[in-house]
Enzyme design. Structure first.
Site, short mmCIF file in Angstrom:
data_model
loop_
_atom_site.label_atom_id
_atom_site.label_comp_id
_atom_site.label_asym_id
_atom_site.label_seq_id
_atom_site.Cartn_x
_atom_site.Cartn_y
_atom_site.Cartn_z
N ASP A 117 77.20 95.48 35.09
CA ASP A 117 77.17 96.87 35.55
C ASP A 117 78.09 96.98 36.77
O ASP A 117 77.76 96.49 37.85
CB ASP A 117 75.75 97.30 35.94
CG ASP A 117 74.83 97.50 34.75
OD1 ASP A 117 75.15 96.97 33.66
OD2 ASP A 117 73.79 98.17 34.90
N LYS A 166 77.22 104.86 33.27
CA LYS A 166 75.91 104.80 33.95
C LYS A 166 75.89 105.74 35.14
O LYS A 166 76.89 105.87 35.85
CB LYS A 166 75.66 103.35 34.37
CG LYS A 166 74.40 103.11 35.20
CD LYS A 166 74.24 101.63 35.54
CE LYS A 166 73.15 101.40 36.58
NZ LYS A 166 73.03 99.98 36.97
N LYS A 207 73.68 105.04 30.31
CA LYS A 207 72.54 104.43 31.01
C LYS A 207 72.14 105.32 32.17
O LYS A 207 72.98 105.69 33.00
CB LYS A 207 72.90 103.03 31.51
CG LYS A 207 71.77 102.38 32.33
CD LYS A 207 72.10 100.94 32.71
CE LYS A 207 71.07 100.38 33.69
NZ LYS A 207 71.36 98.97 34.06
#
Length: 220
Positions: free
Chosen positions: A89, A151, A180
């Protein structure tokens, strides 16, 4: 829908201890979460403890500011994968996005995708710092760079995911890229709102509370 497999069980606080890491690992095994998401210093330990469990190890790159150099992010990614990370991430260069230096933003993401060598890459755009058009542009750049997910948030910038932002991101990237939601997802109601808006992964420290349908007391 297996709700547990949508959850990245997360502990990213700087003061996280080995005892706390052990706790989220044990919880992730018990509930069969998709992954545990930990800072890079904990990746090797988490990977050893989660071997053959079916629970993945997720870590963060350029976190939480996104302001390290592209070469640094690429090295961090390679190092994390060498240590056993399954998923990455990363945080975008938020200032470059706001400057309109879109090539720089895309190349930054591309370098991490390349360094990840086929491992899942999720791109944190920090929605709380962006306006509508910037969220759209960041999502487009994430898709163009070949990442797997866009995300919402680090959880460190004073705000987290909203259903509206998740929907906007999903509408922008379409079927090819997943979304996400992270930051402030504290209970089953929050979780369901994010999933209904189009999120297929949820980052939260409240995974157990979500599964138990309880309110959690943490912001991440």
């Amino acid at each position: 829908m297996n709700s547990a497999k949508l959850i990245d069980h997360t502990l990213l606080k700087p003061e996280s201890t080995r005892t706390q890491i052990d706790q989220i690992i044990d919880e992730a095994k018990a509930y069969n979460f998709k992954s545990v998401c930990v800072n890079p210093t904990h990746v090797k330990y988490a990977a050893e403890r989660l071997a053959d469990s079916g629970v993945l190890v997720c870590t963060v790159i350029g976190f939480p500011l996104g302001a390290s150099t592209t070469a640094t992010k690429a090295f961090e990614t390679e190092d994390a994968i060498q240590n056993g990370a399954d998923e990455i991430d990363m945080v975008i260069n938020i200032g470059a996005l706001k400057d309109g230096r879109f090539d720089d933003v895309q190349q930054d993401i591309e370098a991490v995708v390349k360094a990840a060598k086929g491992h899942t890459v999720k791109v944190i755009i920090e929605t709380v710092l962006l306006d509508h058009d910037e969220i759209v542009k960041a999502s487009e750049l994430t898709k163009a760079a070949g990442a797997d997910f866009v995300k919402t948030s680090t959880g460190f910038a004073g705000g987290g995911a909203t259903a509206e932002d998740v929907k906007l991101m999903k509408d922008t990237v379409g079927a090819d890229v997943e979304v996400k939601a992270s930051g402030g997802v504290r209970n089953l109601e929050d979780f369901n709102k994010m999933v209904e808006a189009g999120a297929t992964r949820i980052g939260a420290s409240a995974g157990v509370q979500i599964m138990q349908g309880l309110e959690a007391d943490s912001d991440y």
